[in-house]
Design an enzyme around this catalytic site. Structure first.
Site, short mmCIF file in Angstrom:
data_model
loop_
_atom_site.label_atom_id
_atom_site.label_comp_id
_atom_site.label_asym_id
_atom_site.label_seq_id
_atom_site.Cartn_x
_atom_site.Cartn_y
_atom_site.Cartn_z
N ARG A 36 1.50 -10.65 6.88
CA ARG A 36 1.30 -9.42 6.10
C ARG A 36 2.59 -8.61 6.27
NH1 ARG A 36 -3.66 -9.55 9.33
NH2 ARG A 36 -2.82 -7.73 10.43
N LYS A 59 0.85 -1.20 0.00
CA LYS A 59 0.00 0.00 0.00
C LYS A 59 0.88 1.25 0.00
CE LYS A 59 -0.57 -0.58 4.97
NZ LYS A 59 -0.85 0.45 5.95
N CYS A 94 12.17 24.82 2.31
CA CYS A 94 11.21 25.46 1.40
C CYS A 94 10.40 24.37 0.68
CB CYS A 94 11.94 26.30 0.36
SG CYS A 94 13.15 27.45 1.00
N MET A 95 9.51 24.80 -0.19
CA MET A 95 8.68 23.83 -0.91
C MET A 95 9.52 22.92 -1.82
SD MET A 95 5.44 24.55 -3.43
CE MET A 95 4.43 25.36 -2.23
N ASP A 96 10.54 23.49 -2.45
CA ASP A 96 11.30 22.73 -3.46
C ASP A 96 12.79 22.65 -3.17
OD1 ASP A 96 8.86 23.23 -5.13
OD2 ASP A 96 9.72 25.25 -5.11
N HIS A 103 -5.48 -7.08 13.75
CA HIS A 103 -4.24 -6.31 13.66
C HIS A 103 -3.85 -5.90 15.07
CE1 HIS A 103 -1.22 -4.12 11.51
NE2 HIS A 103 -1.63 -2.93 11.90
N TYR A 128 13.16 31.45 4.62
CA TYR A 128 11.93 32.15 5.04
C TYR A 128 11.93 32.39 6.55
CZ TYR A 128 9.69 31.10 0.54
OH TYR A 128 9.37 31.03 -0.79
N ARG A 153 -9.79 0.40 15.22
CA ARG A 153 -9.80 1.03 13.89
C ARG A 153 -10.97 0.53 13.05
NH1 ARG A 153 -4.19 1.04 10.56
NH2 ARG A 153 -4.62 -1.19 10.41
C1 LIG Z 1 -3.75 -4.41 8.66
C2 LIG Z 1 -2.30 -4.28 8.39
N1 LIG Z 1 -1.54 -5.37 8.26
C3 LIG Z 1 -0.22 -5.31 8.02
C4 LIG Z 1 0.41 -4.09 7.90
C5 LIG Z 1 1.90 -4.06 7.65
O1 LIG Z 1 2.55 -3.60 8.79
P1 LIG Z 1 4.15 -3.55 8.83
O2 LIG Z 1 4.55 -2.58 7.79
O3 LIG Z 1 4.44 -3.05 10.19
O4 LIG Z 1 4.62 -4.93 8.56
C6 LIG Z 1 -0.33 -2.92 8.02
C7 LIG Z 1 0.37 -1.63 7.90
O5 LIG Z 1 0.00 -0.61 8.35
C8 LIG Z 1 -1.72 -3.01 8.28
O6 LIG Z 1 -2.46 -1.91 8.41
#
Ligand SMILES: Cc1ncc(COP(=O)(O)O)c(C=O)c1O
Length: 379
Positions: free
Chosen positions: A222, A40, A313-315, A169, A267, A138
């Site tokens: 995961r 992700k 700065c921005m850039d 999780h 700035y 969550r």
């Molecule tokens: C539901 C879930 N599983 C797994 C992960 C992966 O976590 P990590 O990057 O700590 O292995 C995340 C990351 O935020 C998550 O939200």
């Protein structure tokens, strides 16, 4: 967003490191377990498709993403492995997910009733993973009663839903204190007790649980931050793997000048030179994801730590140099430079955040360059 390809600033991603990290973790799996690469947020800033390819070559059995669109991008690139969308999705998107074989996390019983008519009309079945909120607060079902109702709803609609998985999780798997993790696992056991027929995937482990809690993993790891070569715990727990950080952030000096004592930089006039000083300008700023909080941090110029002076700065940002340097001299913000190293962890500590944020904040403006430095060690 337009990518800056002509300014000498880039994130160099070592896909060999991704490959190594996935391979190494795979060696710790039991025969029942599979590794799903968490890609992700543009693969935590490393680039979705190249990272997915390297992870796949190293044996990742599936992928986790947060958004439907990230899942669609993987499908469009030709990936056929299972993909789980971890975020909450509207029932209006059920058909789109089913059409693209994307499995949906579901944590609200209303989803089934609302999505079912669309799926029925389309003649499609959606893979779902029930999310259990055992203490993260969550998404997900919070009690055995809620879960029982969800199971009943799924079982009533076998043509529309494929109950493929159930997961939770952990909020504190990356810390030494295990008391809250224990509470979560008690809640988890209570909920799992009402699941008479276990689905194919029952999964609880992020990187931290994979590293430090073998008893609470389930059959999918995961694997997120470990794949990028970083310790999920920051510095609290020692990593049990030989992780290889995959990302370096580099730039160059595009302006070098001497300023006089009393001259100010940036700035808001937050920095005023005490002496005559050499100052360099680096073409990267907060619009690239290099936050204003990085003021005062030291980056590497020719192996020497040089402080960021004045506001980012921005850039662009400015650094105080110990001497005059040639234009074009390499500047390393994260990574190795002439025998010295800056970790994403160090940058995170300076900014008062975690390395996850430092890397995933890098925007598309930063060119990504892909290399395979370490691969020959593994194949
Ligand atoms: C539901 C879930 N599983 C797994 C992960 C992966 O976590 P990590 O990057 O700590 O292995 C995340 C990351 O935020 C998550 O939200």
């Amino acid at each position: 967003m337009v990518t800056g390809r002509h300014r000498g600033t880039k994130a160099v991603i070592d896909l060999g490191a991704i490959y190594h990290n996935v391979k190494e973790e795979s060696e710790h799996l039991t025969s029942q377990q599979e590794l799903f690469a968490v890609v992700k947020a543009n693969a935590y800033g490393h680039g979705l498709i190249p990272v997915a390819q390297a992870a796949s070559q190293a044996g990742a059995a599936g992928f986790c993403v947060a958004l439907i669109d990230e899942g669609l991008a993987l499908r469009q690139a030709g990936f056929t492995q299972p993909i789980l969308i971890l975020g909450v999705n509207s029932p209006l998107e059920a058909v789109l997910m089913a059409q693209n074989d994307l499995a949906a996390a579901v944590g609200d019983v209303a989803f089934f009733e609302q999505a079912a008519p669309f799926l029925k009309q389309a003649g499609l079945k959606l893979k779902i993973h029930l999310a259990l909120d055992t203490g993260m607060g969550r998404i997900g079902f919070r009690t055995a009663e809620e879960l029982t109702a969800a199971l009943a709803a799924v079982n009533q609609l076998p043509e529309q839903f494929d109950f493929e998985g159930i997961f939770t999780h952990f909020a504190t798997a990356d810390t030494a204190d295990q008391s809250y993790l224990k509470k979560q696992t008690v809640a988890l056991e209570q909920m799992l007790a009402v699941v008479k027929k276990r689905p194919r995937y029952v999964h609880f482990a992020n990187t931290a649980a994979a590293f430090w809690h073998p008893q609470y993993q389930g059959n999918i790891i995961r694997y997120g931050i470990g794949m990028y070569g970083l310790n999920p715990s920051g510095t609290e727990l020692k990593e049990p793997r030989n992780l290889q950080p995959a990302l370096e952030l580099v730039s160059q000096l595009v302006a070098v000048k001497q300023i006089k004592a009393g001259d100010s930089v940036g700035y808001g006039q937050t920095y005023t030179a005490q002496n005559n000083e050499w100052v360099g300008t680096v073409p990267l700023g907060y619009a690239d994801g290099w936050s204003r909080r990085m003021q005062g941090f030291s980056v590497l110029v020719d192996g020497k730590y040089c402080e960021i002076i004045g506001r980012v700065c921005m850039d662009q940002f400015m650094v105080r140099l110990p001497q005059r340097f040639e234009l074009g001299t390499k500047v390393t913000l994260i990574g190795k430079n002439n025998g010295q190293v800056i970790t994403a962890q160090k940058a995170a500590e300076h900014a008062g955040t975690i390395h996850y944020e430092i890397l995933s904040a890098l925007t598309e403006r930063v060119e990504r360059q892909y290399v395979w430095k370490n691969r020959e060690n593994d194949v």
